[in-house]
Design an enzyme around this catalytic site. Sequence first.
Site, short mmCIF file in Angstrom:
data_model
loop_
_atom_site.label_atom_id
_atom_site.label_comp_id
_atom_site.label_asym_id
_atom_site.label_seq_id
_atom_site.Cartn_x
_atom_site.Cartn_y
_atom_site.Cartn_z
N ASP A 81 13.55 10.44 -0.76
CA ASP A 81 13.19 10.81 0.62
C ASP A 81 13.50 12.28 0.90
O ASP A 81 14.26 12.93 0.19
CB ASP A 81 13.91 9.92 1.63
N GLU A 139 17.75 7.65 1.46
CA GLU A 139 19.17 7.96 1.28
C GLU A 139 19.73 8.69 2.49
O GLU A 139 20.91 8.56 2.82
CB GLU A 139 19.37 8.82 0.01
#
Length: 394
Positions: A81, A139
């Site tokens: 991400d 995350e």
Amino acid sequence: MKDKLMSMLGERKNEMIEIRRHLHEYPELSFKEEKTAQYIADFYKGKDVEIQTNVGNGFGIIVTITGGKPGKTIGLRADFDALPIVEETPVPFKSKNEGIMHACGHDGHTAYMLILADCLIQLKSEVAGTIKIIHQHAEEVPPGGAKSIIESGLLDDLDEVYGIHLLPIAPVGMVGFNKGYAFNGRAYMKLKIQGRGGHGSSPHLANDAIVAGAHFVTAIQTIISRRLSPFDIGVITIGSFDGAGTFNVIKDSVVLEGDIRYMTVETQETIERELKRLAKGIEAEFDVQCDLTYTPDYPPLYNNPELTEKVAITLINANVKEITEVKEVPPMAPSEDFAYYAERFPACFFYIGCTPKGVDKPYFNHHPKFDIDEDALLVAAKAVGQVVCSIQGE
């Protein structure tokens, strides 16, 4: 197998860079990484592996490589991400998604892992045991992706799990490790103070929420200075104090939000207990009502000391030209949801230096000018590859 793997990785360095640049151009935020996840899944199509998509609470992917020999089951994790940051780097592959940037190196994590995984797939007949590649979403934003992937049960058979993070404040070729607590845990705090508003000329007829809030901001720092041992690590940051109003009106209520960091579960419990105690004290002292929300999210990341020692020895003795230094480094102040894997399984999370060429003062992760030296991708691949091969020999 080790020599073959190192040779294959070296030959595919440019491919790692191409993948990283593609991902860098098209970053996606946590829990919204649909196209990134599709790109990763497409990479594995037609390969002799099991692919599980939409794992956990988002777009997580687990790729299972079943070796031709008996052995351990290990996990290798890479996150994918990005962050809500406007990119300010001058690179030609700058983000094309406005206001979103890979400012933490997750594009690099995914790029090296894809090529490493592909090489291991080609060598699977020589692999002892099973390797689960964990491509993890989200995350950066609690509750994160790691916890939900673990709760899916698809990793229940892991014996060990490994991960890395690119670190721009360390030179390319340096691999850093830390035994024991390596990353802070984190909690979120929100406090609403409800007072009694009034006219600025008549404070005796009101209960000023701003004054109560200001006192709380000052008082909570005594938790760090007077309630924690000098040998413990803790940080309380009030990042938002919403008290906007009119200059001659005593504020009726305020809302504060804060970030709490700690290196052990015991420290977290102390901070939580003392915050609640101080909130009750504010109620009594200022005759206001306090509504405190305290939510721990990522726990401290604990590297299994024995496992980490094995990783360090493996890399020190690896005789890989790209790995020029292996050393123990201090714990890191940020948080990392790899901590959830480390709570559940013996784990080692280590660092790969990536200071950009010609840069004396590199920008740290999460900065709009964050960048890496892409030579670090091969270092990461070979370092993790060496660890995999060392497990094969056990």
